[in-house]
Design an enzyme around this catalytic site. Structure first.
Site, short mmCIF file in Angstrom:
data_model
loop_
_atom_site.label_atom_id
_atom_site.label_comp_id
_atom_site.label_asym_id
_atom_site.label_seq_id
_atom_site.Cartn_x
_atom_site.Cartn_y
_atom_site.Cartn_z
N ASP A 184 0.84 -1.19 0.00
CA ASP A 184 0.00 0.00 0.00
C ASP A 184 0.88 1.25 0.00
O ASP A 184 1.69 1.45 0.91
CB ASP A 184 -0.89 -0.02 1.25
CG ASP A 184 -1.77 1.21 1.35
OD1 ASP A 184 -2.95 1.11 0.98
OD2 ASP A 184 -1.28 2.27 1.81
N TYR A 194 3.00 9.97 -0.53
CA TYR A 194 4.10 9.37 0.23
C TYR A 194 5.45 9.59 -0.45
O TYR A 194 6.49 9.39 0.17
CB TYR A 194 3.89 7.87 0.41
CG TYR A 194 2.65 7.46 1.15
CD1 TYR A 194 1.84 8.39 1.82
CD2 TYR A 194 2.25 6.13 1.17
CE1 TYR A 194 0.69 7.99 2.48
CE2 TYR A 194 1.09 5.72 1.83
CZ TYR A 194 0.31 6.66 2.48
OH TYR A 194 -0.82 6.26 3.12
N LYS A 217 -2.93 5.81 -4.32
CA LYS A 217 -4.04 6.72 -4.02
C LYS A 217 -3.84 8.06 -4.71
O LYS A 217 -2.70 8.52 -4.88
CB LYS A 217 -4.14 6.95 -2.50
CG LYS A 217 -4.08 5.67 -1.66
CD LYS A 217 -4.06 5.96 -0.17
CE LYS A 217 -3.79 4.71 0.64
NZ LYS A 217 -2.36 4.37 0.69
N HIS A 244 -7.85 9.36 -1.71
CA HIS A 244 -7.17 9.39 -0.42
C HIS A 244 -8.00 10.06 0.67
O HIS A 244 -8.03 9.58 1.81
CB HIS A 244 -5.82 10.09 -0.57
CG HIS A 244 -4.78 9.64 0.39
ND1 HIS A 244 -3.44 9.65 0.11
CD2 HIS A 244 -4.88 9.16 1.65
CE1 HIS A 244 -2.75 9.19 1.17
NE2 HIS A 244 -3.62 8.90 2.12
#
Length: 280
Positions: free
Chosen positions: A46, A51, A76, A109
């Site tokens: 994930d 990120y 996401k 998200h």
């Protein structure tokens, strides 16, 4: 090698219940972490555009020796990329960074309701899915009212709603809503962002089972039927977090953990208010 049990989506497909997340792992460390996770037995990875480590995820997958069908990848779309064209651009950027031909699951998200674009974003996810670029579409951090709007406006519900969920914030109402709509609950921050490691109830249960507190929290998620995402950069901790498949919590354990729930136990942002800063 033991692998995660599977959960089944309402569309008849399945995914690993226990996954490995890479939030806050620097991109240059992500490939090694992903490789360690895959070697341990994780098959769901994930990540997210925000990120900033999708490239590292892709590198770890590419050198794993596994075939594409052997692993399940989630990423996401971030809050500043809602809307038809922006979502499409964001998706293809993620796909390029991951060095994949498709992703197994793509999630919105956060709903960012003040922008009022999550329905348009959802429609774009549906189009990308129909083009064969996404296998499953879902959401993160959606409350019941957001999901009601999504379903009413588009006629299609997500397969997954990934939400903050840990013993200190158990989200009974959202879990019940998800279950009543056949939406799979997936937990992020299953260990309460490190705030629960010294909890005496969890410590007592851990001692009873000769496990650590983190393993108890992850096992609790599995007992509830949730999908759950764990994270670490330490190979030892990665293995420890996966070593939760061969024991069970009893009714007394589950009742004791249920008593830890706090109405104000949310540690992350409020989905009704959250917009652009970096977050989970």
């Amino acid at each position: 090698m033991q692998l995660s049990p599977l959960v089944h989506f309402y569309n008849g497909h399945s995914a690993p219940q226990l996954g490995f997340g890479v939030w806050q792992i620097p991109n240059e460390q992500t490939a090694d972490a992903v490789q360690a996770a895959l070697e341990t037995g994780y098959r769901l990875i994930d990540t997210a555009a925000i990120y900033e480590n999708e490239q590292g995820v892709g590198a770890g997958l590419a050198t794993s020796g596994l075939t594409r069908q052997d692993y399940f990848v989630t990423t996401k779309v971030w809050n500043d990329s809602h809307g038809s064209e922006a979502t499409r651009v964001a998706f293809f950027n993620s796909l390029e960074r991951l060095n994949l031909d498709y992703v197994d699951m793509y999630l919105i998200h956060w709903p960012v309701p003040k922008n009022n674009l999550f329905v348009e974003t959802w429609e774009t996810l549906r189009q990308l899915r129909d083009e064969g670029l996404i296998k499953h579409i879902g959401v993160c951090n959606f409350n019941a009212n957001h999901l009601d709007t999504l379903i009413k406006e588009t006629g299609e519900k997500p397969v997954v709603n990934q939400i903050e969920l840990h013993p200190g914030f158990q989200q009974h109402a959202m879990r019940e809503y998800n279950a009543s709509h056949q939406i799979q609950t997936q937990a992020w921050s299953p260990m309460g962002l490190g705030t629960l490691w010294d909890n005496p109830t969890l410590t007592e249960i851990a001692q009873k089972h000769q496990r650590n507190v983190g393993q108890i929290m992850l096992r609790w998620q599995l007992e509830l039927g949730n999908m759950v995402i764990s994270k670490s950069v330490s190979p030892e901790r990665i293995r420890s977090n996966f070593d939760v498949l061969n024991f069970r919590l009893d009714a007394h354990d589950m009742a004791a953990i249920a008593a830890l729930d706090q109405e104000q136990g949310r540690l992350g942002p409020d989905p009704e208010l959250f917009r652009l800063p970096k977050a989970l």
